[in-house]
Design a protein around this motif. Structure first.
Motif, PDB file in Angstrom:
ATOM      1  N   LEU A  33      -7.781  -3.406   5.812  1.00 37.76           N
ATOM      2  CA  LEU A  33      -7.241  -3.585   7.154  1.00 37.76           C
ATOM      3  C   LEU A  33      -6.352  -2.381   7.414  1.00 37.76           C
ATOM      4  O   LEU A  33      -5.454  -2.095   6.626  1.00 37.76           O
ATOM      5  N   CYS A  34      -6.612  -1.666   8.511  1.00 43.37           N
ATOM      6  CA  CYS A  34      -5.836  -0.459   8.748  1.00 43.37           C
ATOM      7  C   CYS A  34      -5.762  -0.144  10.238  1.00 43.37           C
ATOM      8  O   CYS A  34      -6.509  -0.695  11.043  1.00 43.37           O
ATOM      9  N   ASP A  35      -4.855   0.767  10.561  1.00 42.33           N
ATOM     10  CA  ASP A  35      -4.688   1.260  11.926  1.00 42.33           C
ATOM     11  C   ASP A  35      -5.588   2.483  12.075  1.00 42.33           C
ATOM     12  O   ASP A  35      -5.450   3.463  11.349  1.00 42.33           O
ATOM     13  N   THR A  36      -6.514   2.423  13.016  1.00 42.73           N
ATOM     14  CA  THR A  36      -7.452   3.529  13.213  1.00 42.73           C
ATOM     15  C   THR A  36      -6.944   4.559  14.212  1.00 42.73           C
ATOM     16  O   THR A  36      -7.681   5.457  14.608  1.00 42.73           O
ATOM     17  N   GLU A  85      -1.263   5.279   4.970  1.00 43.71           N
ATOM     18  CA  GLU A  85      -1.917   6.466   4.423  1.00 43.71           C
ATOM     19  C   GLU A  85      -2.621   6.132   3.104  1.00 43.71           C
ATOM     20  O   GLU A  85      -2.102   5.403   2.272  1.00 43.71           O
ATOM     21  N   ASN A  86      -3.830   6.634   2.944  1.00 41.15           N
ATOM     22  CA  ASN A  86      -4.656   6.442   1.738  1.00 41.15           C
ATOM     23  C   ASN A  86      -4.951   4.973   1.426  1.00 41.15           C
ATOM     24  O   ASN A  86      -5.185   4.621   0.266  1.00 41.15           O
ATOM     25  N   PRO A 136       0.826  -1.216   0.000  1.00 40.74           N
ATOM     26  CA  PRO A 136       0.000   0.000   0.000  1.00 40.74           C
ATOM     27  C   PRO A 136       0.856   1.261   0.000  1.00 40.74           C
ATOM     28  O   PRO A 136       1.733   1.418   0.840  1.00 40.74           O
ATOM     29  N   ASN A 137       0.625   2.119  -0.959  1.00 40.24           N
ATOM     30  CA  ASN A 137       1.383   3.367  -1.134  1.00 40.24           C
ATOM     31  C   ASN A 137       2.885   3.123  -1.240  1.00 40.24           C
ATOM     32  O   ASN A 137       3.692   3.957  -0.857  1.00 40.24           O
ATOM     33  N   GLY A 138       3.254   1.968  -1.734  1.00 38.34           N
ATOM     34  CA  GLY A 138       4.664   1.651  -1.904  1.00 38.34           C
ATOM     35  C   GLY A 138       5.382   1.269  -0.615  1.00 38.34           C
ATOM     36  O   GLY A 138       6.599   1.160  -0.601  1.00 38.34           O
ATOM     37  N   TRP A 172     -13.493   7.788   5.230  1.00 36.74           N
ATOM     38  CA  TRP A 172     -12.231   7.131   4.891  1.00 36.74           C
ATOM     39  C   TRP A 172     -11.077   7.540   5.797  1.00 36.74           C
ATOM     40  O   TRP A 172     -10.130   6.794   5.967  1.00 36.74           O
ATOM     41  N   ASP A 173     -11.170   8.732   6.388  1.00 35.83           N
ATOM     42  CA  ASP A 173     -10.054   9.193   7.216  1.00 35.83           C
ATOM     43  C   ASP A 173      -9.969   8.486   8.567  1.00 35.83           C
ATOM     44  O   ASP A 173      -9.070   8.757   9.354  1.00 35.83           O
ATOM     45  N   ILE A 174     -10.885   7.557   8.815  1.00 36.07           N
ATOM     46  CA  ILE A 174     -10.797   6.750  10.036  1.00 36.07           C
ATOM     47  C   ILE A 174      -9.532   5.885  10.014  1.00 36.07           C
ATOM     48  O   ILE A 174      -8.970   5.566  11.051  1.00 36.07           O
TER      49      ILE A 174
END
Length: 194
Positions: free
Chosen positions: A110-113, A145-146, A31-33, A138-140
């Protein structure tokens, strides 16, 4: 259009589609490189739907349809029948890619909130509208990033590629059956006596 020419055209189109599917699936791992730990990457990436389903299985179909559409040893009824069997495999691979991509879109990334743990904040979402249409939610996801946009774009591309590949392979099933029953209509050039 002749069944042989149709096979050749389908084979030529399937190659770049399969390559794009493999590239999109590989991009989902970064994700994002960024290089993330295995447990920080969305589960649906590990099903290899773009690499195996829409990639390798479709490449098998593409190779055989090119052979069935050419003037080699596979340009006969037997080659057409074999292209039907591999086109069925390619159709299944494309459909597999569509299903897994759709599930990846529905569940979200899957992301860190913000608390340091990676979760699926959009999974089992009870809101009336999906997160896909509510960009303000989406900014949750803080890290990576992104990630929401990254997943939406790549899973959508994979869904579209899988659908196109499944359709082309299904067309080859019909084309191959017609070629098997009626012949490939390839004419050999006559040399010498006119």
């Amino acid at each position: 259009m002749c069944t042989g020419k149709c096979s050749r055209l389908i084979g030529i189109v399937l190659f770049p589609l399969g390559l794009c599917a493999i590239i999109c699936n590989l991009l989902l791992y970064f994700p994002n490189g960024k290089i993330l730990a295995t447990e920080e990457i969305t589960d649906y990436v590990w099903y290899f739907h773009g690499i195996i389903g829409a990639g390798l299985l479709v490449f098998l179909t593409a190779f055989m349809t090119l052979g069935a559409g050419g003037e080699g040893c596979c340009a006969n009824r037997c080659g057409m029948l074999l292209s039907v069997l591999l086109a069925l495999l390619g159709t299944a691979g494309g459909a597999y890619c569509v299903v897994i991509s759709a599930m990846g879109l529905v569940d979200g990334p899957l992301c860190d909130t913000g608390d340091g743990t990676y979760t699926y904040p959009f999974r089992n979402d009870t809101e009336e509208e999906s997160y896909l249409f509510q960009q303000n939610t989406w900014d949750i996801c803080r890290e990576p990033e992104n990630i929401v946009l990254w997943n939406i774009v790549l899973f959508s591309i994979l869904l579209g590629l899988g659908a196109i590949e499944a359709l082309l392979c299904a067309i080859q099933v019909i084309n191959g059956l017609v070629g098997f029953l009626c012949g490939t209509c390839l004419r050999k050039r006559r040399t010498g006596i006119a």
